[in-house]
Motif scaffolding. Structure first.
Motif, PDB file in Angstrom:
ATOM      1  N   UNK A  57       0.792  -1.218   0.000  1.00 46.69           N
ATOM      2  CA  UNK A  57       0.000   0.000   0.000  1.00 46.69           C
ATOM      3  C   UNK A  57       0.824   1.267   0.000  1.00 46.69           C
ATOM      4  N   UNK A  58       2.101   1.184  -0.321  1.00 46.83           N
ATOM      5  CA  UNK A  58       2.955   2.359  -0.367  1.00 46.83           C
ATOM      6  C   UNK A  58       4.166   2.066  -1.234  1.00 46.83           C
ATOM      7  N   UNK A  59       4.798   3.135  -1.713  1.00 45.38           N
ATOM      8  CA  UNK A  59       6.044   3.031  -2.465  1.00 45.38           C
ATOM      9  C   UNK A  59       7.023   4.029  -1.883  1.00 45.38           C
ATOM     10  N   UNK A  60       8.219   3.551  -1.569  1.00 49.81           N
ATOM     11  CA  UNK A  60       9.255   4.420  -0.998  1.00 49.81           C
ATOM     12  C   UNK A  60      10.193   4.870  -2.109  1.00 49.81           C
ATOM     13  N   UNK A  61      10.277   6.188  -2.304  1.00 54.88           N
ATOM     14  CA  UNK A  61      11.261   6.769  -3.227  1.00 54.88           C
ATOM     15  C   UNK A  61      12.390   7.259  -2.327  1.00 54.88           C
TER      16      UNK A  61
ATOM     17  N   UNK B 219       4.095  10.115   7.695  1.00 54.42           N
ATOM     18  CA  UNK B 219       4.442  11.480   7.300  1.00 54.42           C
ATOM     19  C   UNK B 219       5.805  11.565   6.622  1.00 54.42           C
ATOM     20  N   UNK B 220       6.359  10.450   6.253  1.00 54.72           N
ATOM     21  CA  UNK B 220       7.676  10.439   5.612  1.00 54.72           C
ATOM     22  C   UNK B 220       7.597  11.113   4.245  1.00 54.72           C
ATOM     23  N   UNK B 221       8.586  11.945   3.941  1.00 53.73           N
ATOM     24  CA  UNK B 221       8.617  12.664   2.672  1.00 53.73           C
ATOM     25  C   UNK B 221       9.047  11.785   1.506  1.00 53.73           C
ATOM     26  N   UNK B 222       9.396  10.531   1.767  1.00 52.32           N
ATOM     27  CA  UNK B 222       9.807   9.612   0.702  1.00 52.32           C
ATOM     28  C   UNK B 222       8.631   8.823   0.136  1.00 52.32           C
ATOM     29  N   UNK B 223       7.425   9.069   0.645  1.00 50.38           N
ATOM     30  CA  UNK B 223       6.272   8.261   0.263  1.00 50.38           C
ATOM     31  C   UNK B 223       5.662   8.704  -1.066  1.00 50.38           C
ATOM     32  N   UNK B 224       5.341   7.718  -1.879  1.00 46.85           N
ATOM     33  CA  UNK B 224       4.523   7.909  -3.078  1.00 46.85           C
ATOM     34  C   UNK B 224       3.511   6.777  -3.110  1.00 46.85           C
ATOM     35  N   UNK B 225       2.384   7.035  -3.787  1.00 49.33           N
ATOM     36  CA  UNK B 225       1.345   5.998  -3.848  1.00 49.33           C
ATOM     37  C   UNK B 225       0.867   5.861  -5.287  1.00 49.33           C
ATOM     38  N   UNK B 226       0.942   4.638  -5.783  1.00 47.90           N
ATOM     39  CA  UNK B 226       0.476   4.332  -7.127  1.00 47.90           C
ATOM     40  C   UNK B 226      -0.969   3.849  -7.074  1.00 47.90           C
ATOM     41  N   UNK B 227      -1.567   3.695  -8.244  1.00 46.20           N
ATOM     42  CA  UNK B 227      -2.915   3.107  -8.277  1.00 46.20           C
ATOM     43  C   UNK B 227      -2.910   1.717  -7.662  1.00 46.20           C
TER      44      UNK B 227
ATOM     45  N   UNK C 275      12.211   8.715   7.192  1.00 45.47           N
ATOM     46  CA  UNK C 275      11.788   8.713   8.592  1.00 45.47           C
ATOM     47  C   UNK C 275      11.935   7.346   9.241  1.00 45.47           C
ATOM     48  N   UNK C 276      12.089   6.298   8.432  1.00 46.18           N
ATOM     49  CA  UNK C 276      12.178   4.945   8.992  1.00 46.18           C
ATOM     50  C   UNK C 276      13.610   4.627   9.411  1.00 46.18           C
ATOM     51  N   UNK C 277      13.780   3.480  10.039  1.00 38.69           N
ATOM     52  CA  UNK C 277      15.104   2.998  10.421  1.00 38.69           C
ATOM     53  C   UNK C 277      15.711   2.300   9.212  1.00 38.69           C
TER      54      UNK C 277
ATOM     55  N   UNK D 129       8.265  -0.620   8.588  1.00 39.84           N
ATOM     56  CA  UNK D 129       8.206   0.420   9.613  1.00 39.84           C
ATOM     57  C   UNK D 129       7.999   1.783   8.953  1.00 39.84           C
ATOM     58  N   UNK D 130       7.210   1.813   7.890  1.00 38.87           N
ATOM     59  CA  UNK D 130       7.001   3.054   7.138  1.00 38.87           C
ATOM     60  C   UNK D 130       6.220   4.058   7.992  1.00 38.87           C
ATOM     61  N   UNK D 131       6.708   5.298   8.024  1.00 36.91           N
ATOM     62  CA  UNK D 131       6.057   6.348   8.807  1.00 36.91           C
ATOM     63  C   UNK D 131       5.114   7.146   7.903  1.00 36.91           C
TER      64      UNK D 131
END
Length: 720
Positions: free
Chosen positions: A629-633, A662-670, A640-642, A658-660
């Motif tokens: 449910x998430x993609x980390x760029x 409010x992390x600024x690395x988050x993107x979400x695809x369809x 924000x994660x360890x 351990x995805x946070x």
């Protein structure tokens, strides 16, 4: 390890013209391995001399798993044979013999010399001999260009062309060590032009062509190996102990050592023996003659009763004959079969002659477990010693210590032939420790994987050429094939459906285990690897445990698999972007840029080595990691994660478990939104449940609202 002193019984009266200072010139009786370390168990009388046409290199090979290695100069044309022997002798013994560029070692290893002698050098020399060359100094630049044309005319495979041109260059770079008649022209061959430019093609064998073992094949192979170790091993070990005891009691082994029996003692033993067979409903051990009749196996009975083979001539023997017991057509052990498969004994009564096969199968099963679940190289596994595994009481880790040969060098950069103890042991799981413990019970050898489980007596003067006592790569590959055949035949007999399927990549070679393990760890790090064995390590502990250190090479294998995995992901991400997939989240723009830029940068990229793959993985364009449910760029500076590893490590990855939010690395695809929608549906049912505890209801309601906001934000962006 010893170094024999030079023996020069028949030295030349005159040295060749132009012999450089520091170059020793061999005579007919000079030792071939004069300036190489020699194994302590080597017979000095059998060491090869310069005048021999077949040079035995095994006395200088310390890897116990290595095959026999010799140089047969009879394959070299007679006109160039002596010159070739002088040249190769210098490669073996001259302390300043040079290796090819890019090589990290000082002097060429004996194994390497043997490989290029047969694989390339002989072909080069045969062509020159056909041109009338009798001394290397007769070779001209025009002739070298003609040789290049000849390779093209003969349509020699590109990787073979590379290797043959390399042998010409190897001969040239030794000019300073050789007398005039062995020197190529002073100017570099082909005017120093790079081989890739000469051939106008890159060599295909520089890429790692080791095939992974298919997932279903590897799972079944590991599952049956573990079954042998955990379920069948006690039966096999007990049978093997009985087998060895009976062999030791045979007349040829007991001559002069058998205890004299008291009067009537043997008769009492025979009565007890007959009663035991009768009570168990068993027959006398026997064999079938060529005419089809059965005869008592007196030799086996003598071993069971620990008496002379002539028992059949005694009163006690007559008692056995007249016992009325039927004679079997085979010889079975007393060891009972206790383990079961599907509620039935895993094996019928174990015949005496089948025990060595079962012991070998158990050893092979343990090899699969140790080699595959440690990530060690094949040679490192085959050279493991008794006592190599221990439990660290402080860390609770199982540690496996051993030798490594690849990259083992002295301070001058020369290969250390006897290998070096690893500075960092492998961290292994308990299954590996259990397999090692079983191997230590299976035989008395100091090696875990000896070539023979039971030592054989060797006739003086007829020792095998191969000095190493460990199984070779070829032998262990044959053992793996026999293991698979046995398992599949047993499955067919029992009507089981868990046989080991044929591998799409062909024969299962032990060298394929490392690449397969790297694939499993990269593709299924949280999954199960056969037989419900779950990796209990954390991510870092898995990699560092299997790899030991970067120098061990396993991380390069893992990097190659990681490269393939990420490139497959980038290709799929680009395909979906082009098809109109919407991206939301704080890192949406970075995601789109990286996918498009990575496709341009790396499409069609060929990697020359696994280590190259590890270096390329540090490129920020490839730092896209899909989770649930998430993609980390990934940007290590703002994540924000360890992080899993140091921020400057090219293999650093985010902890997507351990995805946070409010992390600024988050993107979400369809695709991510589809997963979030499934979670929303689940939470909606929970929140609607009137019987749910108030605390849980409030917590789930809060999470539901957060996820709905994510979906709404994504859908608003898609409509713009």
């Amino acid at each position: 390890m010893t170094s024999p002193a030079p023996i020069m019984l028949g030295e030349h009266e005159e040295l060749p013209e132009g012999l450089p200072d520091g170059t020793f010139w061999p005579g007919p009786d000079t030792l071939v391995l004069m300036n190489r370390p020699i194994r302590d168990d080597a017979d000095p009388v059998r060491l090869s001399r310069f005048a021999d046409n077949r040079w035995d290199l095994n006395a200088g090979i310390f890897e116990d798993h290595a095959r026999s290695q010799t140089l047969n100069f009879e394959i070299i044309p007679e006109s160039l044979r002596l010159a070739t022997k002088y040249y190769v002798w210098q490669l073996i013994n001259h302390p300043k013999a040079r290796t090819m560029r890019r090589s990290t070692t000082g002097r060429t290893a004996l194994h390497t010399i043997e490989i290029f002698f047969y694989g390339s050098l002989q072909h080069v020399l045969k062509w020159f001999a056909a041109q009338g060359i009798t001394e290397f100094c007769q070779i001209t630049h025009d002739m070298l260009w003609a040789y290049l044309d000849a390779l093209d005319a003969d349509d020699v495979a590109i990787h073979k062309r590379y290797r043959r041109l390399t042998e010409v260059r190897r001969l040239w770079i030794q000019r300073d060590l050789l007398p005039f008649f062995l020197r190529l022209p002073e100017a570099p061959p082909w005017e120093g032009e790079d081989t890739q430019d000469l051939l106008e093609r890159t060599r295909g064998d520089r890429e790692n062509r080791t095939k992974r073992i298919g997932e279903h094949t590897m799972q079944a192979l590991l599952r049956w190996s573990i079954r042998f170790m955990e379920d069948f091993s006690e039966d096999i070990l007990a049978a093997w102990d009985e087998h060895r005891t009976l062999l030791a009691r045979r007349p040829e082994h007991m001559r002069g050592n058998r205890r004299r029996r008291k009067s009537g003692e043997l008769k009492a033993d025979v009565v007890a023996y007959i009663d035991r067979l009768r009570s168990r409903g068993e027959s006398l051990p026997g064999t079938r003659r060529e005419d089809g009749t059965l005869e008592i196996a007196w030799r086996h009975i003598a071993s069971q009763l620990n008496c002379a083979n002539s028992i059949y001539l005694t009163v006690s023997g007559r008692m056995i004959i007249e016992s009325g017991l039927p004679i079997d057509e085979d010889i079975y052990l007393d060891t009972p079969v206790t383990a079961e498969l599907d509620g039935q004994p895993w094996h019928p009564r174990i015949p005496f002659d089948q025990v060595p096969q079962l012991a070998r199968l158990l050893s092979t099963a343990c090899f699969v477990i140790v080699a595959y679940l440690s990530g060690a190289r094949v040679g490192e596994v085959l050279n493991l010693r008794r006592g190599c595994v221990s439990l660290d009481d402080i860390t609770g880790l199982w540690l496996m210590q051993g030798l490594y040969f690849k990259g083992a060098e002295d301070e001058d950069g020369n290969k250390i032939p006897e290998g070096t103890v690893r500075e960092d042991p492998w961290v292994v799981i308990k299954l590996v420790a259990q397999a090692v413990a079983i191997l230590e019970r299976l035989h008395e050898s100091h090696l875990l994987f000896p070539n023979r489980l039971k030592p054989i007596k060797q006739t003086p003067g007829k020792e095998p050429k191969r000095r190493g006592e460990a199984r070779s790569d070829r032998i262990i590959a044959e053992d793996l094939a026999k293991f698979i055949i046995w398992v599949n035949e047993r499955c067919q007999q029992l009507g089981r459906r868990d046989s080991i399927p044929a591998d799409p990549g062909g024969t299962i070679a032990p060298s394929r285990f490392r690449r397969t393990l790297a694939w499993f760890i990269r593709r299924k790090p949280r999954g199960l690897i056969a037989a419900s064995i779950q990796y209990g390590h954390t991510y870092t502990r898995m990699l560092q445990g299997y790899a030991g250190s970067y120098e061990a090479g396993f991380l390069d294998d893992y990097a190659f698999e990681d490269w393939l995995f990420r490139m497959e992901g980038i290709a799929e991400d680009e395909r979906r972007l082009l098809a109109g997939e919407h991206i939301s989240g704080p890192a949406a723009d970075a995601y789109r840029y990286r996918v498009q830029a990575a496709s341009r940068e790396f499409a069609g990229r060929v990697l020359n080595s696994e280590r190259h793959a590890r270096d390329v993985l540090g490129n920020p364009l490839l730092q896209i990691h899909h989770g649930e449910g998430m993609t980390c760029v990934l940007n290590p500076a703002t994540a924000a994660c360890q992080l899993k590893g140091p921020a400057d490590d090219p293999m650093v990855t985010p902890d997507i478990d351990d995805c946070r939010p409010r992390c600024q690395c988050l993107a979400r695809t369809d695709r991510d939104i589809a997963v979030i929608q499934e979670r929303v549906d689940e939470l909606t049912e929970i929140v609607a449940d009137p019987l749910a505890p108030r605390i849980r209801h409030a917590r789930e309601q809060h999470e539901l609202e957060r996820l709905r906001m994510i979906i709404e934000e994504h859908e608003r962006g898609a409509q713009q």
